[in-house]
Design a protein around this motif. Structure first.
Motif, PDB file in Angstrom:
ATOM      1  N   ILE A   9     -17.562 -23.755  12.965  1.00 17.80           N
ATOM      2  CA  ILE A   9     -17.736 -23.232  11.869  1.00 17.80           C
ATOM      3  C   ILE A   9     -16.531 -22.791  11.214  1.00 17.80           C
ATOM      4  CG2 ILE A   9     -18.904 -21.421  10.376  1.00 17.80           C
ATOM      5  CD1 ILE A   9     -21.468 -21.568  12.155  1.00 17.80           C
ATOM      6  N   THR A  10     -15.841 -22.077  12.092  1.00 18.87           N
ATOM      7  CA  THR A  10     -14.389 -21.630  11.728  1.00 18.87           C
ATOM      8  C   THR A  10     -13.567 -22.732  11.221  1.00 18.87           C
ATOM      9  OG1 THR A  10     -13.707 -21.411  13.870  1.00 18.87           O
ATOM     10  CG2 THR A  10     -14.676 -19.484  12.810  1.00 18.87           C
ATOM     11  N   GLY A  11     -13.728 -23.929  12.120  1.00 23.31           N
ATOM     12  CA  GLY A  11     -12.935 -24.794  11.797  1.00 23.31           C
ATOM     13  C   GLY A  11     -13.326 -25.404  10.176  1.00 23.31           C
ATOM     14  N   VAL A  12     -14.258 -25.451   9.806  1.00 24.59           N
ATOM     15  CA  VAL A  12     -14.923 -26.104   8.555  1.00 24.59           C
ATOM     16  C   VAL A  12     -14.244 -25.010   7.652  1.00 24.59           C
ATOM     17  CG1 VAL A  12     -16.857 -26.407   6.960  1.00 24.59           C
ATOM     18  CG2 VAL A  12     -16.878 -27.387   9.377  1.00 24.59           C
ATOM     19  N   ILE A  13     -14.391 -23.667   7.877  1.00 21.46           N
ATOM     20  CA  ILE A  13     -13.858 -22.860   6.859  1.00 21.46           C
ATOM     21  C   ILE A  13     -12.363 -22.932   6.902  1.00 21.46           C
ATOM     22  CG2 ILE A  13     -13.268 -20.177   6.638  1.00 21.46           C
ATOM     23  CD1 ILE A  13     -16.175 -19.728   8.023  1.00 21.46           C
ATOM     24  N   LEU A  14     -11.907 -23.187   7.823  1.00 20.33           N
ATOM     25  CA  LEU A  14     -10.124 -23.279   7.571  1.00 20.33           C
ATOM     26  C   LEU A  14     -10.055 -24.779   6.728  1.00 20.33           C
ATOM     27  CD1 LEU A  14      -9.034 -22.523  11.314  1.00 20.33           C
ATOM     28  CD2 LEU A  14      -8.679 -21.161   9.163  1.00 20.33           C
ATOM     29  N   PHE A  50     -11.604 -13.731   0.347  1.00 24.23           N
ATOM     30  CA  PHE A  50     -11.115 -15.042   1.058  1.00 24.23           C
ATOM     31  C   PHE A  50     -10.181 -14.818   2.007  1.00 24.23           C
ATOM     32  CE2 PHE A  50      -7.930 -18.391   0.648  1.00 24.23           C
ATOM     33  CZ  PHE A  50      -8.834 -19.565   0.923  1.00 24.23           C
ATOM     34  N   ASN A  51      -9.240 -14.109   1.912  1.00 28.80           N
ATOM     35  CA  ASN A  51      -8.050 -13.572   2.535  1.00 28.80           C
ATOM     36  C   ASN A  51      -8.315 -13.312   3.934  1.00 28.80           C
ATOM     37  OD1 ASN A  51      -6.019 -14.764   1.119  1.00 28.80           O
ATOM     38  ND2 ASN A  51      -5.572 -13.069   0.235  1.00 28.80           N
ATOM     39  N   ILE A  52      -9.240 -12.364   4.130  1.00 26.16           N
ATOM     40  CA  ILE A  52     -10.131 -11.776   5.384  1.00 26.16           C
ATOM     41  C   ILE A  52     -10.748 -13.008   6.259  1.00 26.16           C
ATOM     42  CG2 ILE A  52     -11.868 -10.172   6.038  1.00 26.16           C
ATOM     43  CD1 ILE A  52      -8.798  -8.872   5.591  1.00 26.16           C
ATOM     44  N   VAL A  53     -11.852 -13.582   5.301  1.00 26.23           N
ATOM     45  CA  VAL A  53     -12.338 -14.575   5.857  1.00 26.23           C
ATOM     46  C   VAL A  53     -11.643 -15.751   6.630  1.00 26.23           C
ATOM     47  CG1 VAL A  53     -13.982 -16.539   5.496  1.00 26.23           C
ATOM     48  CG2 VAL A  53     -14.547 -14.094   4.642  1.00 26.23           C
ATOM     49  N   PHE A  54     -10.721 -16.129   5.868  1.00 23.50           N
ATOM     50  CA  PHE A  54      -9.630 -17.130   6.356  1.00 23.50           C
ATOM     51  C   PHE A  54      -8.853 -16.373   7.666  1.00 23.50           C
ATOM     52  CE2 PHE A  54      -5.782 -19.741   5.998  1.00 23.50           C
ATOM     53  CZ  PHE A  54      -6.459 -20.815   6.278  1.00 23.50           C
ATOM     54  N   LEU A  55      -8.294 -15.316   7.709  1.00 18.17           N
ATOM     55  CA  LEU A  55      -7.772 -14.676   8.558  1.00 18.17           C
ATOM     56  C   LEU A  55      -8.418 -14.513   9.908  1.00 18.17           C
ATOM     57  CD1 LEU A  55      -5.518 -12.796   9.919  1.00 18.17           C
ATOM     58  CD2 LEU A  55      -6.644 -10.774   9.063  1.00 18.17           C
ATOM     59  N   PHE A  56      -9.612 -14.064  10.077  1.00 16.03           N
ATOM     60  CA  PHE A  56     -10.460 -14.027  10.900  1.00 16.03           C
ATOM     61  C   PHE A  56     -10.976 -15.376  11.439  1.00 16.03           C
ATOM     62  CE2 PHE A  56     -12.137  -9.659   9.627  1.00 16.03           C
ATOM     63  CZ  PHE A  56     -11.036  -8.810  10.291  1.00 16.03           C
ATOM     64  N   ALA A  58      -9.027 -18.128  11.233  1.00 19.39           N
ATOM     65  CA  ALA A  58      -7.951 -18.540  11.978  1.00 19.39           C
ATOM     66  C   ALA A  58      -7.773 -18.203  13.342  1.00 19.39           C
ATOM     67  CB  ALA A  58      -6.733 -18.349  11.034  1.00 19.39           C
ATOM     68  N   LEU A  59      -7.725 -16.690  13.364  1.00 22.31           N
ATOM     69  CA  LEU A  59      -7.600 -16.055  14.554  1.00 22.31           C
ATOM     70  C   LEU A  59      -8.874 -16.465  15.605  1.00 22.31           C
ATOM     71  CD1 LEU A  59      -6.705 -12.473  13.293  1.00 22.31           C
ATOM     72  CD2 LEU A  59      -5.545 -13.997  14.566  1.00 22.31           C
ATOM     73  N   TYR A  60     -10.051 -16.420  15.233  1.00 23.87           N
ATOM     74  CA  TYR A  60     -11.051 -16.957  16.180  1.00 23.87           C
ATOM     75  C   TYR A  60     -10.870 -18.355  16.618  1.00 23.87           C
ATOM     76  CZ  TYR A  60     -15.446 -17.629  18.475  1.00 23.87           C
ATOM     77  OH  TYR A  60     -16.435 -18.167  19.347  1.00 23.87           O
ATOM     78  N   HIS A  61     -10.610 -19.003  15.750  1.00 27.74           N
ATOM     79  CA  HIS A  61     -10.366 -20.673  16.187  1.00 27.74           C
ATOM     80  C   HIS A  61      -9.145 -20.838  16.823  1.00 27.74           C
ATOM     81  CE1 HIS A  61     -11.560 -24.959  15.104  1.00 27.74           C
ATOM     82  NE2 HIS A  61     -10.281 -24.803  15.240  1.00 27.74           N
ATOM     83  N   GLY A  62      -8.086 -20.216  16.608  1.00 28.17           N
ATOM     84  CA  GLY A  62      -7.084 -20.497  17.222  1.00 28.17           C
ATOM     85  C   GLY A  62      -7.017 -19.819  18.782  1.00 28.17           C
ATOM     86  N   PHE A  63      -7.444 -18.710  18.831  1.00 24.77           N
ATOM     87  CA  PHE A  63      -7.502 -17.909  20.146  1.00 24.77           C
ATOM     88  C   PHE A  63      -8.845 -18.683  20.967  1.00 24.77           C
ATOM     89  CE2 PHE A  63      -4.384 -15.319  18.018  1.00 24.77           C
ATOM     90  CZ  PHE A  63      -3.585 -15.013  19.085  1.00 24.77           C
ATOM     91  N   TYR A  64      -9.846 -19.042  20.453  1.00 22.82           N
ATOM     92  CA  TYR A  64     -10.978 -19.529  21.154  1.00 22.82           C
ATOM     93  C   TYR A  64     -10.278 -20.921  21.702  1.00 22.82           C
ATOM     94  CZ  TYR A  64     -15.183 -21.481  22.686  1.00 22.82           C
ATOM     95  OH  TYR A  64     -16.343 -22.072  23.188  1.00 22.82           O
ATOM     96  N   GLY A  65      -9.611 -21.622  20.976  1.00 17.91           N
ATOM     97  CA  GLY A  65      -8.987 -22.652  21.584  1.00 17.91           C
ATOM     98  C   GLY A  65      -7.890 -22.478  22.711  1.00 17.91           C
ATOM     99  N   LEU A  66      -7.268 -21.644  22.380  1.00 18.00           N
ATOM    100  CA  LEU A  66      -6.126 -21.048  23.381  1.00 18.00           C
ATOM    101  C   LEU A  66      -6.768 -20.599  24.635  1.00 18.00           C
ATOM    102  CD1 LEU A  66      -3.146 -21.063  24.031  1.00 18.00           C
ATOM    103  CD2 LEU A  66      -3.303 -18.565  22.950  1.00 18.00           C
ATOM    104  N   ASN A  67      -7.838 -19.902  24.666  1.00 15.88           N
ATOM    105  CA  ASN A  67      -8.838 -19.409  25.617  1.00 15.88           C
ATOM    106  C   ASN A  67      -9.192 -20.817  26.637  1.00 15.88           C
ATOM    107  OD1 ASN A  67     -10.171 -17.525  27.477  1.00 15.88           O
ATOM    108  ND2 ASN A  67     -12.202 -18.270  26.432  1.00 15.88           N
ATOM    109  N   GLY A  68      -9.681 -21.742  25.802  1.00 16.62           N
ATOM    110  CA  GLY A  68     -10.040 -22.961  26.399  1.00 16.62           C
ATOM    111  C   GLY A  68      -9.168 -23.661  27.358  1.00 16.62           C
TER     112      GLY A  68
END
Length: 104
Positions: A9-14, A50-56, A58-68
């Motif tokens: 979902i965050t990928g689609v938002i991004l 918009f900026n807060i949703v985009f920020l959160f 990006a942070l979730y998507h990027g760091f979840y991928g980094l966790n993987g």
């Protein structure tokens, strides 16, 4: 299951957010990125959301991928523990900093 779904979902938002950004900033005229236009946009509540949703997202998507990546490829347990701690604490700090920038 839910973390995987939220990652998608965050990928689609991004993607939607980036498309909107590119259309607004690069195809709607050059006056959209003047200082006054940006300050006016940032003063509107809808842009703050918009900026807060985009920020959160990006942070979730990027760091979840980094966790993987850390989970799959780091073999040293002590290094993995340190990196996992960083993967969960750094985005919290960045989220607070970004929230401060958008709202204060």
């Amino acid at each position: 299951m839910w973390s995987w779904l939220l990652h998608r979902i965050t990928g689609v938002i991004l993607v939607v957010g980036l498309l909107y950004h590119f259309i607004l900033m690069h195809f709607m005229g050059h006056d959209n990125y003047s200082y006054n236009a940006v300050m006016q946009r940032l003063s509107e509540p809808s842009w703050k959301i918009f900026n807060i949703v985009f920020l959160f997202s990006a942070l979730y998507h990027g760091f979840y991928g980094l966790n993987g990546v850390v989970t799959e490829y780091v073999r040293n347990n002590s290094l993995k523990r340190i990196l996992k701690f960083m993967v969960f604490t750094v985005p919290i700090g960045l989220a607070f900093y970004g929230f401060k920038i958008v709202f204060f």
